[in-house]
Design an enzyme around this catalytic site. Structure first.
Site, short mmCIF file in Angstrom:
data_model
loop_
_atom_site.label_atom_id
_atom_site.label_comp_id
_atom_site.label_asym_id
_atom_site.label_seq_id
_atom_site.Cartn_x
_atom_site.Cartn_y
_atom_site.Cartn_z
N ASP A 152 8.00 -31.48 5.41
CA ASP A 152 6.70 -31.02 4.90
C ASP A 152 6.17 -31.99 3.84
O ASP A 152 5.06 -31.80 3.32
CB ASP A 152 6.77 -29.57 4.39
CG ASP A 152 7.75 -29.39 3.25
OD1 ASP A 152 8.44 -30.35 2.88
OD2 ASP A 152 7.82 -28.25 2.73
N ASP B 49 10.84 -29.00 9.12
CA ASP B 49 10.83 -28.15 7.92
C ASP B 49 10.09 -26.84 8.17
O ASP B 49 8.96 -26.85 8.71
CB ASP B 49 10.08 -28.86 6.78
CG ASP B 49 11.01 -29.58 5.83
OD1 ASP B 49 12.20 -29.23 5.76
OD2 ASP B 49 10.53 -30.50 5.14
N GLU C 163 14.38 -24.50 2.30
CA GLU C 163 14.76 -24.79 0.92
C GLU C 163 15.23 -23.52 0.23
O GLU C 163 14.53 -22.50 0.28
CB GLU C 163 13.54 -25.37 0.16
CG GLU C 163 13.06 -26.68 0.74
CD GLU C 163 11.89 -27.28 -0.03
OE1 GLU C 163 11.54 -26.76 -1.12
OE2 GLU C 163 11.32 -28.28 0.46
N GLU D 173 19.02 -33.04 -2.76
CA GLU D 173 17.99 -33.93 -3.30
C GLU D 173 18.07 -33.98 -4.83
O GLU D 173 18.09 -32.93 -5.49
CB GLU D 173 16.60 -33.44 -2.85
CG GLU D 173 15.46 -34.30 -3.38
CD GLU D 173 14.13 -34.05 -2.69
OE1 GLU D 173 14.06 -33.21 -1.76
OE2 GLU D 173 13.14 -34.70 -3.09
O1 KIV Z 1 9.97 -32.96 3.39
C1 KIV Z 1 10.76 -33.89 3.25
O2 KIV Z 1 10.45 -35.05 3.50
C2 KIV Z 1 12.09 -33.60 2.79
C3 KIV Z 1 12.98 -34.77 2.44
C4 KIV Z 1 12.60 -35.31 1.13
C5 KIV Z 1 14.42 -34.41 2.50
O3 KIV Z 1 12.46 -32.48 2.65
#
Ligand code: KIV
Length: 288
Positions: free
Chosen positions: A59, A98, A129, A196
């Protein structure tokens, strides 16, 4: 009607498709997993051909494609659209999408419905997340055949709650909470975990504690099972000050600013090589 050559050319990638068992095998024998974000068909073709193991339709497209200040405005239909674009051109890389903000936090059923949309768009795994509070949701998805990648540490969908883009798990209480969240995700059946902006020692410890859950680091040192970067960061396209954990792979390390850069394909191949060789990240330069 003519077809644009870039849309019709057969992919030069002759490698077998990456699956969860293959990724686990790689990880078990110590081969690092090289992951990059990807949002469209052209880059999917380049990254797949360069040997990237896993493509993440992140995302972060809110930032790098849409020009948004955060990932919060990204919707499920945006994610499905970009996942379809990537899936059309990808032949072998493991494809993760995501779950965007607001589409999975309320209930396991809400998460399942959103995950079905992304799996139908071509994803092979969904990422969400959060930690222990989402353990029931992760278990619900896994029990219904949807592979899950968890994401802990700096979780950009919670940037306002966290107070900014800063390293997580620095003090002992925060490190203990992160350990507990990782254990909850592993117990719930998450097959992968993005860590992260986490201190390298803590990321290494979590990776060793849960070998069945492949850890993928970004700003988390070299001790994880693999690495991920935002593609635009790797290509040196992101404006402003470069975060410490990022390397511009279009430039030879130490080269003069006027020296010619690498092509995109060569830069991506260099990333894959350096992750697998354990050269990137260099903890002395890129870790916390
Ligand atoms: O959305 C994204 O690019 C991510 C990465 C930073 C792991 O979640």
């Amino acid at each position: 009607m003519s077809v644009h050559p870039s849309a019709s050319a057969a992919s030069p990638a002759a490698r077998p498709a990456l699956s969860l068992p293959r990724l686990r095998e790689m990880s078990a024998r110590g081969e690092k997993i090289a992951m990059l974000t990807c949002y469209d068909a052209t880059f999917a073709r380049v990254l797949d051909a360069a040997g990237v193991d896993a493509l993440l339709v992140g995302d972060s497209l809110g930032n790098v494609v849409q020009g948004q200040p955060s990932t919060l405005p990204v919707s499920l239909s945006h994610m499905a659209y970009h996942t379809e674009c990537v899936a059309r051109a990808n032949t072998a890389a493991w494809l993760i999408a995501d779950l965007p903000f607001g589409c999975y936090e309320a209930s396991p059923q809400q998460a399942f419905d959103a995950a079905v949309t992304l799996m139908r768009a071509g994803a092979r795994m969904v990422k969400l997340e959060g930690g222990g509070a989402l353990a029931e949701t992760v278990r619900f998805l896994v029990d219904r055949g949807i592979p899950v990648c968890a994401h802990l540490g700096l979780t950009p969908q919670r940037v306002f709650a966290l107070g900014g883009f800063r390293v997580q798990g620095r003090d002992e209480a925060a490190a203990a909470a992160l350990r507990a969240d990782a254990a909850a995700m592993a117990a719930a059946g998450a097959a992968m975990l993005v860590l992260e902006l986490v201190p390298a020692a803590l990321a290494r410890e979590i990776s060793q504690a849960h070998p069945q859950m492949m850890t993928i680091g970004i700003g988390a040192g070299a001790g994880t099972a693999g690495q991920v970067l935002v593609l635009h960061d790797l290509l040196g396209l992101t404006p402003g000050r470069r975060p410490r954990f990022v390397r511009d792979f279009t430039r030879e390390p130490g080269s003069a600013p006027e020296a010619p850069g690498l092509t995109i394909a060569a830069a991506v191949a260099r990333y894959v090589h350096d992750v697998k060789a354990g050269v990137f990240p260099d903890e002395a330069v890129h870790a916390f």
